[in-house]
Design an enzyme around this catalytic site. Structure first.
Site, PDB file in Angstrom:
ATOM      1  N   ASP A  35     -10.971  39.387  35.200  1.00 25.66           N
ATOM      2  CA  ASP A  35     -12.077  39.854  34.757  1.00 25.66           C
ATOM      3  C   ASP A  35     -12.434  40.072  33.539  1.00 25.66           C
ATOM      4  O   ASP A  35     -11.534  40.097  32.650  1.00 25.66           O
ATOM      5  CB  ASP A  35     -12.353  41.368  35.622  1.00 25.66           C
ATOM      6  CG  ASP A  35     -13.946  41.619  35.975  1.00 25.66           C
ATOM      7  OD1 ASP A  35     -14.828  40.577  35.735  1.00 25.66           O
ATOM      8  OD2 ASP A  35     -13.997  42.763  36.174  1.00 25.66           O
ATOM      9  N   TRP A  40     -16.541  39.096  27.176  1.00 29.90           N
ATOM     10  CA  TRP A  40     -15.691  38.585  26.115  1.00 29.90           C
ATOM     11  C   TRP A  40     -16.634  37.631  25.309  1.00 29.90           C
ATOM     12  O   TRP A  40     -16.765  37.824  24.356  1.00 29.90           O
ATOM     13  CB  TRP A  40     -14.566  37.687  26.888  1.00 29.90           C
ATOM     14  CG  TRP A  40     -13.801  37.179  25.489  1.00 29.90           C
ATOM     15  CD1 TRP A  40     -12.601  37.698  25.089  1.00 29.90           C
ATOM     16  CD2 TRP A  40     -13.849  35.902  25.085  1.00 29.90           C
ATOM     17  NE1 TRP A  40     -12.106  36.862  24.172  1.00 29.90           N
ATOM     18  CE2 TRP A  40     -12.916  35.667  24.108  1.00 29.90           C
ATOM     19  CE3 TRP A  40     -14.671  34.924  25.416  1.00 29.90           C
ATOM     20  CZ2 TRP A  40     -12.775  34.430  23.254  1.00 29.90           C
ATOM     21  CZ3 TRP A  40     -14.744  33.455  24.458  1.00 29.90           C
ATOM     22  CH2 TRP A  40     -13.749  33.540  23.426  1.00 29.90           C
ATOM     23  N   ARG A  48     -22.087  33.132  28.514  1.00 31.13           N
ATOM     24  CA  ARG A  48     -21.065  33.671  29.687  1.00 31.13           C
ATOM     25  C   ARG A  48     -20.217  32.416  29.814  1.00 31.13           C
ATOM     26  O   ARG A  48     -18.919  32.698  30.184  1.00 31.13           O
ATOM     27  CB  ARG A  48     -21.696  34.275  30.970  1.00 31.13           C
ATOM     28  CG  ARG A  48     -22.526  35.471  30.743  1.00 31.13           C
ATOM     29  CD  ARG A  48     -23.258  35.934  31.991  1.00 31.13           C
ATOM     30  NE  ARG A  48     -22.178  35.776  32.944  1.00 31.13           N
ATOM     31  CZ  ARG A  48     -21.153  37.013  33.319  1.00 31.13           C
ATOM     32  NH1 ARG A  48     -21.437  38.191  32.376  1.00 31.13           N
ATOM     33  NH2 ARG A  48     -20.562  36.942  34.441  1.00 31.13           N
ATOM     34  N   THR A  81     -16.340  35.332  47.216  1.00 31.68           N
ATOM     35  CA  THR A  81     -17.647  35.076  48.266  1.00 31.68           C
ATOM     36  C   THR A  81     -18.984  35.405  47.862  1.00 31.68           C
ATOM     37  O   THR A  81     -19.930  35.294  48.335  1.00 31.68           O
ATOM     38  CB  THR A  81     -17.588  35.492  49.885  1.00 31.68           C
ATOM     39  OG1 THR A  81     -16.928  36.745  49.698  1.00 31.68           O
ATOM     40  CG2 THR A  81     -16.457  34.441  50.481  1.00 31.68           C
ATOM     41  N   ASN A  83     -19.624  35.832  44.447  1.00 29.46           N
ATOM     42  CA  ASN A  83     -20.044  35.063  43.203  1.00 29.46           C
ATOM     43  C   ASN A  83     -20.987  33.908  43.288  1.00 29.46           C
ATOM     44  O   ASN A  83     -21.689  33.930  42.275  1.00 29.46           O
ATOM     45  CB  ASN A  83     -18.810  34.329  42.722  1.00 29.46           C
ATOM     46  CG  ASN A  83     -17.842  35.308  41.745  1.00 29.46           C
ATOM     47  OD1 ASN A  83     -16.626  35.163  41.905  1.00 29.46           O
ATOM     48  ND2 ASN A  83     -18.106  36.581  41.624  1.00 29.46           N
ATOM     49  N   ARG A 203      -5.320  43.745  37.317  1.00 30.27           N
ATOM     50  CA  ARG A 203      -6.913  43.495  37.089  1.00 30.27           C
ATOM     51  C   ARG A 203      -7.229  43.760  35.647  1.00 30.27           C
ATOM     52  O   ARG A 203      -6.967  44.692  35.056  1.00 30.27           O
ATOM     53  CB  ARG A 203      -7.700  44.419  37.909  1.00 30.27           C
ATOM     54  CG  ARG A 203      -9.160  44.128  37.773  1.00 30.27           C
ATOM     55  CD  ARG A 203     -10.104  44.682  38.601  1.00 30.27           C
ATOM     56  NE  ARG A 203     -11.464  44.182  38.561  1.00 30.27           N
ATOM     57  CZ  ARG A 203     -12.315  44.156  39.434  1.00 30.27           C
ATOM     58  NH1 ARG A 203     -12.330  44.478  40.465  1.00 30.27           N
ATOM     59  NH2 ARG A 203     -13.804  43.801  39.114  1.00 30.27           N
TER      60      ARG A 203
HETATM   61  C1  FPP Z   1     -14.914  37.504  36.494  1.00 33.76           C
HETATM   62  O1  FPP Z   1     -15.299  37.648  35.010  1.00 33.76           O
HETATM   63  C2  FPP Z   1     -14.408  36.028  36.368  1.00 33.76           C
HETATM   64  C3  FPP Z   1     -14.966  35.075  37.268  1.00 33.76           C
HETATM   65  C4  FPP Z   1     -15.853  35.438  38.459  1.00 33.76           C
HETATM   66  C5  FPP Z   1     -14.454  33.712  37.237  1.00 33.76           C
HETATM   67  C6  FPP Z   1     -13.061  33.573  37.299  1.00 33.76           C
HETATM   68  C7  FPP Z   1     -12.649  32.219  36.891  1.00 33.76           C
HETATM   69  C8  FPP Z   1     -11.846  31.947  35.743  1.00 33.76           C
HETATM   70  C9  FPP Z   1     -10.888  33.165  35.059  1.00 33.76           C
HETATM   71  C10 FPP Z   1     -11.427  30.619  35.520  1.00 33.76           C
HETATM   72  C11 FPP Z   1     -10.646  30.109  36.626  1.00 33.76           C
HETATM   73  C12 FPP Z   1      -9.932  28.771  36.394  1.00 33.76           C
HETATM   74  C13 FPP Z   1      -9.619  27.851  37.097  1.00 33.76           C
HETATM   75  C14 FPP Z   1      -8.702  26.871  36.699  1.00 33.76           C
HETATM   76  C15 FPP Z   1     -10.225  28.012  38.475  1.00 33.76           C
HETATM   77  P1  FPP Z   1     -17.078  37.891  34.843  1.00 33.76           P
HETATM   78  O2  FPP Z   1     -17.698  36.691  34.886  1.00 33.76           O
HETATM   79  O3  FPP Z   1     -17.458  39.061  35.976  1.00 33.76           O
HETATM   80  O4  FPP Z   1     -16.955  38.916  33.635  1.00 33.76           O
HETATM   81  P2  FPP Z   1     -17.842  40.066  33.237  1.00 33.76           P
HETATM   82  O5  FPP Z   1     -17.183  41.298  34.236  1.00 33.76           O
HETATM   83  O6  FPP Z   1     -17.503  40.425  31.981  1.00 33.76           O
HETATM   84  O7  FPP Z   1     -19.213  39.734  33.535  1.00 33.76           O
END
Ligand code: FPP
Length: 262
Positions: A35, A40, A48, A81, A83, A203
């Site tokens: 997460d 970031w 994003r 599910t 997202n 996490r």
């Molecule tokens: C949560 O961060 C992250 C995700 C929903 C996507 C996770 C995916 C990756 C780390 C890349 C996966 C790589 C491969 C190879 C499949 P967020 O977007 O919710 O962050 P935030 O909480 O800061 O908004």
């Protein structure tokens, strides 16, 4: 702004140094909720998706290091599910990540004897993503090193509901005797059926919750949370989590660190 990041990184390294020592107890199965990608990127004034792009580098780093340390299974929560509720553009980008990741990394995975697997509801995954996944799964299925298990369009509630449906069907058709249903049988109906339960859940990103991730399987898992955003997570952080895991006494509700004696 740069100063802030530089300071944070150095501070992290100092903290990691303080807990340095032997990584004497390596968890068999590490599961990670990755997460903080969006935040970031936002901190840097970037869109994003730049955070998700950077996140892939961390996936590679962590895969290499867990495999090197002797972890047997690494499960990464790549897409839940829930997202699908994100903006269309972001969802499209997230769906392209497995393809991008495997294009640049599959050869290294094969060379390192890593087996790729995927766990989730594949019915909504676009064809181009599925093709990349099928290729990676089939080209690595003979590998007997670490299992790299992507949770993709995964949600624990829907996994458990599906397990119920199949189990009820099997009882009705006479394939399963309802008197036999115990914890082991239930585990066998879940998507993780061939894997041991996670020993350590990490996490990143500062939230202290499980977000519908492996709720059955995490019953006795050691939990480790960090404020570090996933794109900033590195080998030092991983070592810190594993060292902390090594200090925990797992009693599984009993008195000794032995699950069979629970
Ligand atoms: C949560 O961060 C992250 C995700 C929903 C996507 C996770 C995916 C990756 C780390 C890349 C996966 C790589 C491969 C190879 C499949 P967020 O977007 O919710 O962050 P935030 O909480 O800061 O908004």
């Amino acid at each position: 702004m740069f100063e802030k990041f530089f300071f944070r990184k150095n501070e992290k390294r100092r903290e990691a140094g303080r807990v340095s020592g032997g990584l004497h107890k390596i968890p068999t199965h590490v599961a990670i909720i990755m997460d903080g990608n969006g935040r970031w990127a936002q901190e840097r004034g970037l869109p994003r998706i730049a955070g998700h792009r950077e996140a892939m580098k961390t996936v590679k780093k962590v895969t290499r290091e867990t495999s090197r340390l002797g972890v047997k299974v690494l499960t990464l929560y790549a897409f839940s599910t829930e997202n699908w509720r994100r903006p269309k553009k972001e969802v499209e980008y997230l769906m392209k990540l497995p393809q991008q990741f495997l294009r640049s990394y599959l050869v290294e995975l094969i060379e390192n004897n890593i087996q790729v697997r995927v766990m989730g509801d594949m019915s909504r995954i676009p064809d181009y993503t599925m093709r990349a996944i099928h290729q990676a799964v089939s080209r690595t299925k003979q590998n007997d090193g670490m299992i790299l298990n992507f949770a993709l369009n995964y949600g624990s509630h829907s996994e458990i509901a599906e397990a119920f449906r199949t189990m009820i069907h099997d009882v009705r058709s006479g394939k399963l005797d309802e008197e036999q249903v115990d914890e082991k049988i239930v585990s066998g109906y879940l998507l993780s059926k061939s894997l041991p339960d996670p020993d350590l859940l990490i996490r990143t990103g500062g939230e202290i919750r499980l977000s519908n991730f492996m709720l059955w399987q995490l019953a006795y898992t050691e939990l480790w949370f960090t404020d570090t955003f996933w794109p900033d997570f590195d080998e030092d952080d991983l070592h810190e989590a594993i060292r902390d895991f090594g200090k925990r006494q797992r009693r599984y509700g009993g008195l000794k660190e032995n699950r069979s004696e629970k």
